[in-house]
Design a protein around this motif. Structure first.
Motif, PDB file in Angstrom:
ATOM      1  N   UNK A 149     -82.563  41.014  33.550  1.00 36.99           N
ATOM      2  CA  UNK A 149     -81.898  40.848  32.251  1.00 36.99           C
ATOM      3  C   UNK A 149     -81.021  39.587  32.262  1.00 36.99           C
ATOM      4  N   UNK A 150     -80.329  39.361  33.366  1.00 35.06           N
ATOM      5  CA  UNK A 150     -79.453  38.187  33.446  1.00 35.06           C
ATOM      6  C   UNK A 150     -80.272  36.901  33.423  1.00 35.06           C
ATOM      7  N   UNK A 151     -81.412  36.915  34.129  1.00 38.04           N
ATOM      8  CA  UNK A 151     -82.273  35.726  34.138  1.00 38.04           C
ATOM      9  C   UNK A 151     -82.867  35.501  32.749  1.00 38.04           C
ATOM     10  N   UNK A 152     -83.219  36.594  32.070  1.00 36.45           N
ATOM     11  CA  UNK A 152     -83.795  36.471  30.727  1.00 36.45           C
ATOM     12  C   UNK A 152     -82.784  35.833  29.772  1.00 36.45           C
ATOM     13  N   UNK A 153     -81.520  36.264  29.877  1.00 38.26           N
ATOM     14  CA  UNK A 153     -80.469  35.706  29.010  1.00 38.26           C
ATOM     15  C   UNK A 153     -80.269  34.215  29.294  1.00 38.26           C
ATOM     16  N   UNK A 154     -80.194  33.874  30.590  1.00 37.84           N
ATOM     17  CA  UNK A 154     -80.005  32.459  30.967  1.00 37.84           C
ATOM     18  C   UNK A 154     -81.165  31.609  30.448  1.00 37.84           C
ATOM     19  N   UNK A 158     -81.090  28.519  27.813  1.00 38.71           N
ATOM     20  CA  UNK A 158     -81.562  27.169  28.157  1.00 38.71           C
ATOM     21  C   UNK A 158     -82.621  26.714  27.157  1.00 38.71           C
ATOM     22  N   UNK A 159     -83.498  27.660  26.770  1.00 37.04           N
ATOM     23  CA  UNK A 159     -84.559  27.289  25.807  1.00 37.04           C
ATOM     24  C   UNK A 159     -83.959  26.900  24.459  1.00 37.04           C
ATOM     25  N   UNK A 160     -82.923  27.654  24.068  1.00 32.96           N
ATOM     26  CA  UNK A 160     -82.285  27.345  22.781  1.00 32.96           C
ATOM     27  C   UNK A 160     -81.634  25.967  22.779  1.00 32.96           C
ATOM     28  N   UNK A 161     -81.191  25.560  23.974  1.00 33.27           N
ATOM     29  CA  UNK A 161     -80.589  24.226  24.082  1.00 33.27           C
ATOM     30  C   UNK A 161     -81.659  23.154  24.231  1.00 33.27           C
ATOM     31  N   UNK A 165     -87.308  25.103  30.958  1.00 34.06           N
ATOM     32  CA  UNK A 165     -86.995  26.070  32.007  1.00 34.06           C
ATOM     33  C   UNK A 165     -88.158  27.015  32.220  1.00 34.06           C
ATOM     34  N   UNK A 166     -88.274  27.516  33.439  1.00 32.41           N
ATOM     35  CA  UNK A 166     -89.287  28.527  33.746  1.00 32.41           C
ATOM     36  C   UNK A 166     -88.549  29.796  34.135  1.00 32.41           C
ATOM     37  N   UNK A 167     -88.953  30.927  33.526  1.00 31.97           N
ATOM     38  CA  UNK A 167     -88.249  32.181  33.778  1.00 31.97           C
ATOM     39  C   UNK A 167     -88.161  32.486  35.276  1.00 31.97           C
ATOM     40  N   UNK A 168     -89.302  32.361  35.974  1.00 32.58           N
ATOM     41  CA  UNK A 168     -89.351  32.728  37.385  1.00 32.58           C
ATOM     42  C   UNK A 168     -88.366  31.901  38.209  1.00 32.58           C
ATOM     43  N   UNK A 169     -88.266  30.618  37.846  1.00 33.93           N
ATOM     44  CA  UNK A 169     -87.360  29.742  38.583  1.00 33.93           C
ATOM     45  C   UNK A 169     -85.899  30.106  38.303  1.00 33.93           C
TER      46      UNK A 169
END
Ligand code: DC
Length: 221
Positions: A149-154, A158-161, A165-169
């Motif tokens: 969940x924390x990675x999904x939020x981050x 990042x995508x909104x900015x 970014x890659x989720x897995x990374x």
């Protein structure tokens, strides 16, 4: 003065929730991660490796870190220069996590954080606020959420900015930081014994803020 200490791992939503709660309460919001980011970036710019504590200690001698607060939020000044815009990159995150493990960096920033809490009622977020920096804080909260969940939020942030970014990374970097922050010898990330645990998985920002404000109001009654 009233102090609210909010600790927890990266991406648990601490800063957004803490900032909103501080606004509601009329307290100053202090983002201590930004202080570690600023010091980490400074050392990186000087080409000093995190493994060289002696050089880091030397570089800290002539360094002045201060915070300014405005309507737009907190600004970090390094030797008078506003570096706030440079602190939210993945490189700054990693540098902060690495250099914050050094005792000399932690003691360098300790006094500034305590002074702020002496002068203002604060909502202060970080990793060791309830355990080390403000052990007498009237309210202590440990905010968590699952790593996914924390990675999904981050990742969304990042995508909104418009960042690539890659989720897995994002997930892997976050888990690496969690490990480093929780396993360092000095002031590791862990809940204070008297902290309220708040798992934000599945909660909206609004719900988290409501709970924080309610906890503070309950304590101050
Ligand atoms: O909260 P943040 O992601 O901006 O923090 C960046 C890093 O700084 C984090 O990985 C660990 C370190 N940190 C710390 O050691 N102690 C604090 N009080 C705040 C941050």
């Amino acid at each position: 003065m009233t102090a609210v200490a909010i600790d927890g791992p990266a991406g648990a939503g601490k800063s957004t929730a803490a900032r909103a709660a501080a606004k509601r309460l009329g307290f100053v919001y202090v983002d201590t991660g930004a202080l570690y980011r600023a010091v980490g970036c400074h050392m990186r710019a000087l080409g000093i490796p995190a493994g060289d504590a002696r050089q880091v200690e030397k570089a800290l001698e002539g360094l002045e870190v201060s915070l300014e607060f405005s309507e737009g939020g907190q600004h970090v000044l390094l030797n008078g220069r506003d570096v706030t815009g440079e602190l939210r990159t993945p490189e700054a995150s990693l540098a902060a996590s690495q250099f914050s493990a050094l005792p000399c960096v932690r003691s360098f920033l300790f006094g500034l954080q305590q002074q702020l809490a002496e002068r203002h009622s604060v909502v202060m977020d970080g990793r060791d606020i309830g355990t080390v920096v403000l052990p007498k804080a009237q309210v202590k909260v440990f905010l968590t959420a699952s790593p996914e969940e924390r990675a999904r939020r981050r990742f969304e942030e990042m995508r909104q900015k418009g960042e690539n970014a890659e989720y897995q990374q994002v997930l892997e970097e976050l888990q690496q930081r969690d490990y480093q922050d929780a396993h360092r010898a000095v002031a590791p990330l862990k809940p204070a014994e008297d902290a309220v645990l708040l798992d934000t998985t599945g909660l909206s920002l609004q719900e988290v803020v409501e709970r924080l404000v309610a906890l503070v109001n309950e304590k101050l009654k």
